[in-house]
Design a protein around this motif. Structure first.
Motif, mmCIF file in Angstrom:
data_model
loop_
_atom_site.group_PDB
_atom_site.id
_atom_site.type_symbol
_atom_site.label_atom_id
_atom_site.label_comp_id
_atom_site.label_asym_id
_atom_site.label_seq_id
_atom_site.Cartn_x
_atom_site.Cartn_y
_atom_site.Cartn_z
ATOM 1 N N THR A 139 125.277 44.913 57.532
ATOM 2 C CA THR A 139 124.181 43.986 57.782
ATOM 3 C C THR A 139 124.014 43.782 59.306
ATOM 4 O OG1 THR A 139 124.897 41.845 57.394
ATOM 5 C CG2 THR A 139 123.997 43.094 55.364
ATOM 6 N N ILE A 140 123.011 43.265 59.762
ATOM 7 C CA ILE A 140 122.760 43.036 61.041
ATOM 8 C C ILE A 140 123.710 41.618 61.181
ATOM 9 C CG2 ILE A 140 120.721 41.499 60.843
ATOM 10 C CD1 ILE A 140 119.807 42.553 63.735
ATOM 11 N N TRP A 141 123.714 40.921 60.230
ATOM 12 C CA TRP A 141 124.708 39.469 60.474
ATOM 13 C C TRP A 141 126.248 40.032 60.619
ATOM 14 C CZ3 TRP A 141 121.811 35.964 62.000
ATOM 15 C CH2 TRP A 141 120.617 35.827 61.408
ATOM 16 N N ASN A 142 126.587 41.009 59.840
ATOM 17 C CA ASN A 142 127.957 41.622 60.261
ATOM 18 C C ASN A 142 128.116 41.988 61.821
ATOM 19 O OD1 ASN A 142 127.693 43.484 57.042
ATOM 20 N ND2 ASN A 142 128.814 41.359 57.614
ATOM 21 N N MET A 143 126.880 42.641 62.321
ATOM 22 C CA MET A 143 126.800 42.931 63.606
ATOM 23 C C MET A 143 127.102 41.592 64.487
ATOM 24 S SD MET A 143 124.393 45.004 66.119
ATOM 25 C CE MET A 143 123.429 43.240 66.399
ATOM 26 N N VAL A 144 126.306 40.679 64.316
ATOM 27 C CA VAL A 144 126.389 39.422 64.917
ATOM 28 C C VAL A 144 127.926 38.829 64.669
ATOM 29 C CG1 VAL A 144 125.618 36.834 65.050
ATOM 30 C CG2 VAL A 144 124.023 38.941 64.753
ATOM 31 N N PHE A 145 128.347 38.879 63.539
ATOM 32 C CA PHE A 145 129.811 38.445 63.654
ATOM 33 C C PHE A 145 130.792 38.965 64.326
ATOM 34 C CE2 PHE A 145 134.092 38.525 61.553
ATOM 35 C CZ PHE A 145 134.117 37.229 61.436
ATOM 36 N N ASP A 146 130.648 40.186 64.306
ATOM 37 C CA ASP A 146 131.585 41.050 65.233
ATOM 38 C C ASP A 146 131.201 41.195 66.717
ATOM 39 O OD1 ASP A 146 132.666 42.122 62.742
ATOM 40 O OD2 ASP A 146 132.148 44.116 63.156
ATOM 41 N N LEU A 147 130.206 40.689 67.190
ATOM 42 C CA LEU A 147 129.962 40.434 68.410
ATOM 43 C C LEU A 147 130.374 39.147 68.839
ATOM 44 C CD1 LEU A 147 126.046 41.290 69.260
ATOM 45 C CD2 LEU A 147 128.034 42.173 70.418
ATOM 46 N N LEU A 148 130.360 37.959 67.948
ATOM 47 C CA LEU A 148 131.094 36.534 68.332
ATOM 48 C C LEU A 148 132.461 37.020 68.444
ATOM 49 C CD1 LEU A 148 128.555 34.324 66.411
ATOM 50 C CD2 LEU A 148 128.685 34.786 68.939
ATOM 51 N N PHE A 149 133.020 37.467 67.411
ATOM 52 C CA PHE A 149 134.598 37.506 67.247
ATOM 53 C C PHE A 149 134.916 38.599 68.180
ATOM 54 C CE2 PHE A 149 138.705 37.819 65.669
ATOM 55 C CZ PHE A 149 139.062 36.887 64.818
ATOM 56 N N ILE A 150 134.807 39.801 67.995
ATOM 57 C CA ILE A 150 135.209 41.053 68.814
ATOM 58 C C ILE A 150 134.740 40.878 70.171
ATOM 59 C CG2 ILE A 150 135.366 43.357 69.216
ATOM 60 C CD1 ILE A 150 135.010 43.638 65.967
ATOM 61 N N ILE A 235 126.781 49.800 69.493
ATOM 62 C CA ILE A 235 126.681 51.121 69.334
ATOM 63 C C ILE A 235 127.143 51.646 67.893
ATOM 64 C CG2 ILE A 235 127.572 53.347 70.254
ATOM 65 C CD1 ILE A 235 127.554 52.460 73.119
ATOM 66 N N THR A 236 128.630 51.109 67.637
ATOM 67 C CA THR A 236 128.939 51.363 66.375
ATOM 68 C C THR A 236 128.047 51.039 65.229
ATOM 69 O OG1 THR A 236 131.230 50.837 67.003
ATOM 70 C CG2 THR A 236 130.664 50.756 64.819
ATOM 71 N N TYR A 237 127.233 49.966 65.357
ATOM 72 C CA TYR A 237 126.307 49.532 64.461
ATOM 73 C C TYR A 237 125.147 50.295 64.304
ATOM 74 C CZ TYR A 237 122.538 46.731 62.101
ATOM 75 O OH TYR A 237 121.469 46.377 61.166
ATOM 76 N N LEU A 238 124.541 50.718 65.344
ATOM 77 C CA LEU A 238 123.377 51.688 65.244
ATOM 78 C C LEU A 238 123.844 53.015 64.796
ATOM 79 C CD1 LEU A 238 122.414 50.683 68.943
ATOM 80 C CD2 LEU A 238 121.150 49.969 66.843
ATOM 81 N N PHE A 239 125.067 53.426 65.205
ATOM 82 C CA PHE A 239 125.537 54.949 64.686
ATOM 83 C C PHE A 239 125.673 54.687 63.044
ATOM 84 C CE2 PHE A 239 129.192 57.836 63.678
ATOM 85 C CZ PHE A 239 128.297 58.948 64.076
ATOM 86 N N GLN A 240 126.484 53.639 62.711
ATOM 87 C CA GLN A 240 126.583 53.678 61.283
ATOM 88 C C GLN A 240 125.413 53.360 60.484
ATOM 89 O OE1 GLN A 240 128.878 50.206 60.715
ATOM 90 N NE2 GLN A 240 130.792 50.821 61.488
ATOM 91 N N HIS A 241 124.212 53.023 61.181
ATOM 92 C CA HIS A 241 123.007 52.968 60.264
ATOM 93 C C HIS A 241 122.009 54.290 60.837
ATOM 94 C CE1 HIS A 241 123.422 49.029 58.398
ATOM 95 N NE2 HIS A 241 124.463 48.847 59.326
ATOM 96 N N LYS A 242 122.531 55.117 61.544
ATOM 97 C CA LYS A 242 121.978 56.475 61.841
ATOM 98 C C LYS A 242 120.756 56.135 62.642
ATOM 99 C CE LYS A 242 123.545 58.924 57.738
ATOM 100 N NZ LYS A 242 124.702 58.143 57.311
ATOM 101 N N LEU A 243 120.932 55.209 63.540
ATOM 102 C CA LEU A 243 119.696 54.901 64.515
ATOM 103 C C LEU A 243 119.874 55.672 65.725
ATOM 104 C CD1 LEU A 243 119.401 50.854 63.697
ATOM 105 C CD2 LEU A 243 117.901 52.724 62.978
ATOM 106 N N ILE A 244 121.234 55.916 65.991
ATOM 107 C CA ILE A 244 121.357 56.580 67.297
ATOM 108 C C ILE A 244 122.363 57.911 66.729
ATOM 109 C CG2 ILE A 244 121.060 55.038 68.894
ATOM 110 C CD1 ILE A 244 124.289 54.661 69.167
ATOM 111 N N ASN A 245 122.581 58.982 67.535
ATOM 112 C CA ASN A 245 123.439 59.933 67.287
ATOM 113 C C ASN A 245 124.613 60.156 67.792
ATOM 114 O OD1 ASN A 245 121.317 61.340 65.480
ATOM 115 N ND2 ASN A 245 120.392 62.361 67.267
#
Length: 291
Positions: A139-150, A235-245
């Motif tokens: 989910t996008i909230w997973n991405m937000v968590f990763d942005l804050l942590f990683i 980029i990882t999030y967008l790729f996982q959700h097939k929003l970019i190639n």
């Protein structure tokens, strides 16, 4: 090192209490698809790495040398234009980092060190499996968590340790700012134990080192580190959700012309960064003399 060991031990205790010994056993055995393993990995990352890395420079600067301002460099006394330049540098140096990564990936040790190279490759692959598990964002909230942590937290703790504390120690010991920056960058890259990503991480360490040395503040380096890590997360999030190639693992996105242009632009931006930062420092010195 002691803080890392103690943190890992405490993290293992927390995992055992929260999820049971079986979950910790699954981590050790590399059974990453088992229940609760992802959450347990985050716990182990926080207590075993993130917290000890942050605690070490704080303890050293406050209780051993008693110079937190010099060793942590958390002041905001720098031209804010540097933040813009850092962002541009991180974005436009990506082709250069890709080239260094490709060179590093093709590294071949002598035949008598074949066993060492095989161990390095296996270690790299195992590390990637763990990071891929932690970077799975449903989910996008997973991405937000990763942005804050990683992205943010990792940037803060690693820069405070390496560019704030360790680089200051090296500069005072070696009496040569440039050598100290490169030695700190080497230690920074080696610390991550990712042998086939050593060169690009070394160059990132050099960039962060000069950001701090020229500005006198840790924040430009933290910002640059966050931009670098955060870009990978997005980029990882967008790729996982097939929003970019474009996969974050792609190794040939840019051409050789792009590599050369990236090098030239990066050097130019560093020149501009230094000019603005040093000009501000000279202005401050002159102002103090007038007072």
């Amino acid at each position: 090192m002691l803080t890392l060991i103690a943190g890992s031990f405490f993290g293992a205790i927390v995992i055992g209490m929260r999820y049971g010994l079986e979950t910790f056993t699954n981590i050790v055995q590399g059974n990453l698809s088992a229940p609760n393993v992802t959450a347990a990995l985050w716990i182990l990352q926080f207590f075993g790495t993130t917290l000890p890395i942050l605690a070490t420079p704080i303890i050293f600067s406050y209780f051993i040398v008693h110079e937190p301002d010099d060793y942590l460099k958390t002041n905001f006394h720098f031209p804010w234009m540097l933040i813009v330049i850092v962002f541009a540098t991180m974005m436009l140096s990506n082709p250069l980092m890709e080239y260094l990564g490709n060179v590093n990936e093709k590294m071949v040790l002598p035949k008598f060190l074949k066993g060492v190279q095989e161990w390095m490759r296996k270690s790299e692959d195992d590390t990637k499996k763990f990071s891929d598990t932690m970077m799975q964002m449903n989910t996008i909230w997973n991405m937000v968590f990763d942005l804050l942590f990683i992205g943010l937290l990792t940037a803060v703790v690693e820069e405070v340790l390496f560019r704030g504390c360790l680089q200051t120690v090296m500069i005072r010991w070696m009496k040569n700012k440039h050598v100290a920056i490169w030695v700190t960058a080497i230690l920074f890259s080696a610390f991550h134990m990712e042998f086939f990503g050593f060169l690009p991480r070394l160059m990132l360490g050099v960039l962060f080192g000069y950001f701090v040395a020229w500005s006198g503040s840790i924040w430009p380096a933290i910002w640059g580190h966050f931009v670098n890590n955060g870009t990978v997360v997005v980029i990882t999030y967008l790729f996982q959700h097939k929003l970019i190639n474009t996969s974050p693992d792609d190794q040939q996105v840019f051409s050789y012309a792009g590599y050369i242009i990236s090098l030239i632009i990066t050097l130019f931006l560093l020149f501009i960064y230094r000019y603005i930062a040093v000009k501000r420092q000279i202005s401050d010195i002159n102002g103090e003399e007038l007072d």
